[in-house]
Design a protein around this motif. Structure first.
Motif, mmCIF file in Angstrom:
data_model
loop_
_atom_site.group_PDB
_atom_site.id
_atom_site.type_symbol
_atom_site.label_atom_id
_atom_site.label_comp_id
_atom_site.label_asym_id
_atom_site.label_seq_id
_atom_site.Cartn_x
_atom_site.Cartn_y
_atom_site.Cartn_z
ATOM 1 N N THR A 155 0.866 -1.177 0.000
ATOM 2 C CA THR A 155 0.000 0.000 0.000
ATOM 3 C C THR A 155 0.904 1.229 0.000
ATOM 4 O OG1 THR A 155 -0.159 0.227 2.426
ATOM 5 C CG2 THR A 155 -1.769 -1.199 1.348
ATOM 6 N N CYS A 156 0.566 2.200 -0.821
ATOM 7 C CA CYS A 156 1.368 3.418 -0.862
ATOM 8 C C CYS A 156 0.489 4.602 -1.235
ATOM 9 C CB CYS A 156 2.527 3.281 -1.854
ATOM 10 S SG CYS A 156 2.052 2.856 -3.554
ATOM 11 N N HIS A 157 0.732 5.719 -0.569
ATOM 12 C CA HIS A 157 0.028 6.933 -0.973
ATOM 13 C C HIS A 157 0.873 8.165 -0.671
ATOM 14 C CE1 HIS A 157 -1.760 7.023 3.299
ATOM 15 N NE2 HIS A 157 -1.110 8.167 3.183
ATOM 16 N N MET A 158 0.565 9.238 -1.383
ATOM 17 C CA MET A 158 1.180 10.540 -1.158
ATOM 18 C C MET A 158 0.082 11.583 -1.116
ATOM 19 S SD MET A 158 3.902 12.748 -3.494
ATOM 20 C CE MET A 158 5.297 11.666 -3.235
ATOM 21 N N ILE A 159 0.175 12.494 -0.130
ATOM 22 C CA ILE A 159 -0.804 13.567 0.024
ATOM 23 C C ILE A 159 -0.070 14.901 -0.021
ATOM 24 C CG2 ILE A 159 -2.681 14.479 1.433
ATOM 25 C CD1 ILE A 159 -2.723 11.813 2.942
ATOM 26 N N ARG A 160 -0.584 15.836 -0.785
ATOM 27 C CA ARG A 160 -0.017 17.185 -0.791
ATOM 28 C C ARG A 160 -1.117 18.216 -1.009
ATOM 29 N NH1 ARG A 160 4.032 19.067 -5.117
ATOM 30 N NH2 ARG A 160 3.534 20.954 -3.972
ATOM 31 N N GLU A 161 -0.752 19.508 -1.107
ATOM 32 C CA GLU A 161 -1.732 20.575 -1.197
ATOM 33 C C GLU A 161 -2.512 20.538 -2.508
ATOM 34 O OE1 GLU A 161 1.878 21.865 1.068
ATOM 35 O OE2 GLU A 161 1.473 20.978 -0.887
ATOM 36 N N ARG A 162 -3.773 20.838 -2.383
ATOM 37 C CA ARG A 162 -4.646 20.889 -3.563
ATOM 38 C C ARG A 162 -4.281 22.060 -4.462
ATOM 39 N NH1 ARG A 162 -10.383 19.120 -3.736
ATOM 40 N NH2 ARG A 162 -11.320 19.926 -5.648
ATOM 41 N N GLU A 163 -3.887 23.182 -3.847
ATOM 42 C CA GLU A 163 -3.665 24.416 -4.606
ATOM 43 C C GLU A 163 -2.653 24.241 -5.729
ATOM 44 O OE1 GLU A 163 -2.362 29.098 -3.972
ATOM 45 O OE2 GLU A 163 -2.499 27.758 -2.251
ATOM 46 N N PHE A 164 -1.646 23.379 -5.522
ATOM 47 C CA PHE A 164 -0.599 23.198 -6.522
ATOM 48 C C PHE A 164 -1.179 22.744 -7.848
ATOM 49 C CE2 PHE A 164 2.842 20.898 -8.628
ATOM 50 C CZ PHE A 164 3.888 21.800 -8.515
ATOM 51 N N PHE A 165 -2.227 21.926 -7.803
ATOM 52 C CA PHE A 165 -2.817 21.385 -9.031
ATOM 53 C C PHE A 165 -4.031 22.175 -9.503
ATOM 54 C CE2 PHE A 165 -0.398 17.929 -7.210
ATOM 55 C CZ PHE A 165 0.297 17.472 -8.321
ATOM 56 N N GLU A 166 -4.334 23.271 -8.780
ATOM 57 C CA GLU A 166 -5.442 24.117 -9.206
ATOM 58 C C GLU A 166 -4.965 25.524 -9.533
ATOM 59 O OE1 GLU A 166 -8.791 23.556 -6.436
ATOM 60 O OE2 GLU A 166 -9.411 22.062 -7.919
ATOM 61 N N ASP A 167 -3.667 25.679 -9.689
ATOM 62 C CA ASP A 167 -3.073 26.953 -10.057
ATOM 63 C C ASP A 167 -2.881 26.961 -11.575
ATOM 64 O OD1 ASP A 167 -1.588 29.207 -10.481
ATOM 65 O OD2 ASP A 167 -0.021 28.734 -9.030
ATOM 66 N N LEU A 168 -3.607 27.825 -12.265
ATOM 67 C CA LEU A 168 -3.550 27.863 -13.728
ATOM 68 C C LEU A 168 -2.183 28.300 -14.252
ATOM 69 C CD1 LEU A 168 -7.085 29.342 -14.441
ATOM 70 C CD2 LEU A 168 -6.292 27.035 -14.954
ATOM 71 N N GLN A 169 -1.362 28.951 -13.390
ATOM 72 C CA GLN A 169 -0.004 29.316 -13.805
ATOM 73 C C GLN A 169 0.899 28.087 -13.901
ATOM 74 O OE1 GLN A 169 1.808 32.967 -12.040
ATOM 75 N NE2 GLN A 169 0.062 32.860 -10.656
ATOM 76 N N ASN A 170 0.493 27.016 -13.225
ATOM 77 C CA ASN A 170 1.310 25.807 -13.158
ATOM 78 C C ASN A 170 1.080 24.949 -14.396
ATOM 79 O OD1 ASN A 170 3.061 23.950 -12.105
ATOM 80 N ND2 ASN A 170 1.714 23.265 -10.467
ATOM 81 N N LYS A 171 1.360 25.537 -15.555
ATOM 82 C CA LYS A 171 0.954 24.941 -16.833
ATOM 83 C C LYS A 171 1.576 23.568 -17.082
ATOM 84 C CE LYS A 171 0.172 29.453 -18.972
ATOM 85 N NZ LYS A 171 0.574 30.392 -20.046
ATOM 86 N N LEU A 172 2.823 23.390 -16.689
ATOM 87 C CA LEU A 172 3.503 22.126 -17.000
ATOM 88 C C LEU A 172 2.918 20.949 -16.234
ATOM 89 C CD1 LEU A 172 7.211 23.341 -17.093
ATOM 90 C CD2 LEU A 172 5.549 23.212 -18.953
ATOM 91 N N TRP A 173 2.234 21.228 -15.128
ATOM 92 C CA TRP A 173 1.725 20.160 -14.272
ATOM 93 C C TRP A 173 0.227 19.942 -14.384
ATOM 94 C CZ3 TRP A 173 4.537 17.706 -10.023
ATOM 95 C CH2 TRP A 173 5.907 18.010 -10.033
ATOM 96 N N VAL A 174 -0.513 20.956 -14.837
ATOM 97 C CA VAL A 174 -1.965 20.845 -14.752
ATOM 98 C C VAL A 174 -2.689 21.010 -16.084
ATOM 99 C CG1 VAL A 174 -1.915 21.709 -12.392
ATOM 100 C CG2 VAL A 174 -2.372 23.303 -14.255
ATOM 101 N N CYS A 175 -2.030 21.534 -17.096
ATOM 102 C CA CYS A 175 -2.734 21.749 -18.357
ATOM 103 C C CYS A 175 -3.094 20.431 -19.010
ATOM 104 C CB CYS A 175 -1.888 22.589 -19.309
ATOM 105 S SG CYS A 175 -1.831 24.327 -18.823
ATOM 106 N N SER A 176 -4.074 20.466 -19.884
ATOM 107 C CA SER A 176 -4.504 19.241 -20.559
ATOM 108 C C SER A 176 -3.304 18.589 -21.223
ATOM 109 C CB SER A 176 -5.573 19.562 -21.599
ATOM 110 O OG SER A 176 -5.082 20.486 -22.538
ATOM 111 N N SER A 177 -3.374 17.290 -21.351
ATOM 112 C CA SER A 177 -2.236 16.523 -21.849
ATOM 113 C C SER A 177 -1.821 16.998 -23.233
ATOM 114 C CB SER A 177 -2.578 15.038 -21.902
ATOM 115 O OG SER A 177 -3.726 14.827 -22.668
ATOM 116 N N GLU A 178 -0.502 16.950 -23.485
ATOM 117 C CA GLU A 178 0.025 17.360 -24.771
ATOM 118 C C GLU A 178 0.802 16.205 -25.383
ATOM 119 O OE1 GLU A 178 3.353 20.046 -24.624
ATOM 120 O OE2 GLU A 178 3.652 19.686 -22.494
ATOM 121 N N GLY A 179 0.960 16.262 -26.704
ATOM 122 C CA GLY A 179 1.763 15.255 -27.381
ATOM 123 C C GLY A 179 1.251 13.848 -27.112
ATOM 124 N N SER A 180 2.165 12.989 -26.646
ATOM 125 C CA SER A 180 1.829 11.589 -26.430
ATOM 126 C C SER A 180 1.324 11.292 -25.026
ATOM 127 C CB SER A 180 3.067 10.725 -26.720
ATOM 128 O OG SER A 180 4.149 11.147 -25.905
#
Length: 323
Positions: free
Chosen positions: A118-143
Motif C-alpha cells: 500500500t502506498c500513498h502521497m498527500i499534498r496541497e490541492r492548490e498546486f494542481f489548481e493553479d492555472l499558472q502551473n501549466k507544465l503540471w496541470v494543463c490538458s495533456s500534450e503530445g503523447s
C-alpha cells in the motif's frame, strides 16, 4: 523563477537556442553529462540526442509520458551502459539510505515473498489548481495520456516501490477525480496486479489545505505512506518528507525486527549540494562507481503503470500493461 537572460548572468553561463546548438558547440566536447529538466513530453527527444552524443544523462521524472518513448530511452540507456555511461532518472527518494536498506532487507528475504503493497502521497490541492502551473496541470500534450498528480507525484511513490521490491506491473484498474479549475487529476486510486500475483494499491491525494502555488515559499511537506507485506512479515516507511523526525523505516517479521530512524523521501532542501540523486550523478560524471537507484528499467515500470492508470480511468476497465 527568472527569465533566461537573468539566469545566464547569475550563473555566468552561455545560452543556446536549443539542445542541438549546444551539442554542436565546443562546450559539448568538454561536457561529461547533462541534466534534462524540460517538460515531460520533450524528455525522449532530448534524451536520445544526449545518448547519441555519449553523455551521462540525469533526467527529471517522469522519464517520459509514453510507453513507446520509454522503451526507446531504455534501449539508449543500455547502449550508454555498455560505454560506461549512466542514464539516471531523478526519483530522488530511491537514493536515500532508507531506500537502499529497505531493498537490501527484502532481497535478503526477511519478510518473505512480497504479497501486497500500500502506498500513498498527500499534498496541497492548490498546486494542481493553479492555472499558472501549466507544465503540471494543463490538458495533456503530445503523447501524454493525461496530466496531474499521477505524472507529477505518484511517479515518486511507484519508483520507490518498484526499486525496493523488484515487482513488475501486469495490469491496472484506476479511478480518478479531476479538478474543475484545471482538469488535472487531483485524486487517483489504483489497484496494480504484478506478475508474481502481488497487488499494489496506490493513491495520489491533492487534498491538503494551505498555499503552495507556483513560486510560493511554502514549507509544507508531503505526507507519504509505504507499507510492504510479505509472507513472513512487513516493512513500514511513512512520514512527512519535510520533517525527518516524523517517521522511520521499520521491519517486523518472525525473529527479526529492525528500526532505522528518520524519514527521508524527496530531498528538496535548498542548502548543501543538492539531493542524493544529483550527488550520485555528479560522482558518475567524475568516473566513480555508483549505485543507480533509478535507472531506465525502474523508470519504465513507472511510465507503463501511470500510462495504464490514465487509460483505465478513461475506459472504466482494467488496463493491461503494454508489451
Amino acid at each position: 523563477m527568472k527569465p533566461t537572460k537573468e539566469l545566464a548572468e547569475m550563473y555566468e553561463v552561455p545560452v543556446f537556442q536549443d539542445f542541438a546548438e549546444f551539442l554542436r558547440s565546443s562546450l559539448a566536447q568538454r561536457t561529461d553529462g547533462v541534466i534534462i529538466s524540460s517538460t515531460h513530453t520533450t524528455h525522449c527527444s532530448l534524451g536520445l540526442q544526449a545518448a547519441e552524443a555519449k553523455l551521462h544523462i540525469f533526467m527529471e521524472k517522469p522519464m517520459t509520458t509514453s510507453s513507446i518513448e520509454a522503451r526507446k530511452l531504455l534501449c539508449a540507456a543500455k547502449d550508454l551502459k555498455s560505454l560506461g555511461k549512466v542514464f539516471m532518472v531523478n526519483h530522488s527518494a530511491n537514493f536515500t539510505n532508507q531506500a537502499l536498506r529497505a531493498r537490501e532487507i527484502l532481497r535478503a528475504g526477511k519478510i518473505g515473498e512480497v504479497e501486497h503493497v500500500t502506498c500513498h502521497m498527500i499534498r496541497e490541492r492548490e498546486f494542481f489548481e493553479d492555472l499558472q502551473n501549466k507544465l503540471w496541470v494543463c490538458s495533456s500534450e503530445g503523447s501524454a495520456a493525461g496530466n496531474g498528480f499521477a505524472w507529477g507525484q505518484s511517479c515518486h511513490t511507484l519508483a520507490w516501490v518498484y526499486f525496493v521490491t523488484g515487482l513488475i506491473p501486469q495490469s491496472v484498474f484506476c479511478k480518478m477525480v479531476y479538478s474543475k479549475k484545471t482538469g488535472a487529476d487531483i485524486f487517483t486510486s489504483a489497484i496494480i496486479e504484478c506478475t508474481n500475483g502481488a497487488t499494489i494499491t496506490c493513491q495520489g491525494l491533492a487534498g491538503l489545505p494551505g498555499g503552495n502555488s507556483v513560486g510560493s515559499a511554502s514549507a509544507t511537506g508531503k505526507l507519504i505512506e509505504n507499507k510492504i507485506f510479505g509472507s513472513k512479515g512487513c516493512l513500514l516507511y511513512s512520514g512527512d518528507d519535510a520533517d525527518p523526525g516524523s517517521g522511520q523505516l521499520e521491519v517486523c517479521s518472525d525473529g527479526f525486527h529492525e528500526v532505522m530512524p528518520g524519514f527521508y523521501f524527496e530531498n528538496t532542501t535548498k542548502e548543501g549540494f543538492g539531493p542524493e540523486s544529483l550527488r550520485c550523478f555528479g560522482d558518475a560524471c567524475r568516473g566513480k562507481t555508483i549505485t543507480n537507484c533509478s535507472d531506465a528499467y525502474v523508470s519504465l515500470q513507472v511510465v507503463l503503470t501511470i500510462e495504464a492508470m490514465y487509460e483505465s480511468a478513461k475506459s472504466g476497465s482494467v488496463q493491461k500493461i503494454r508489451e
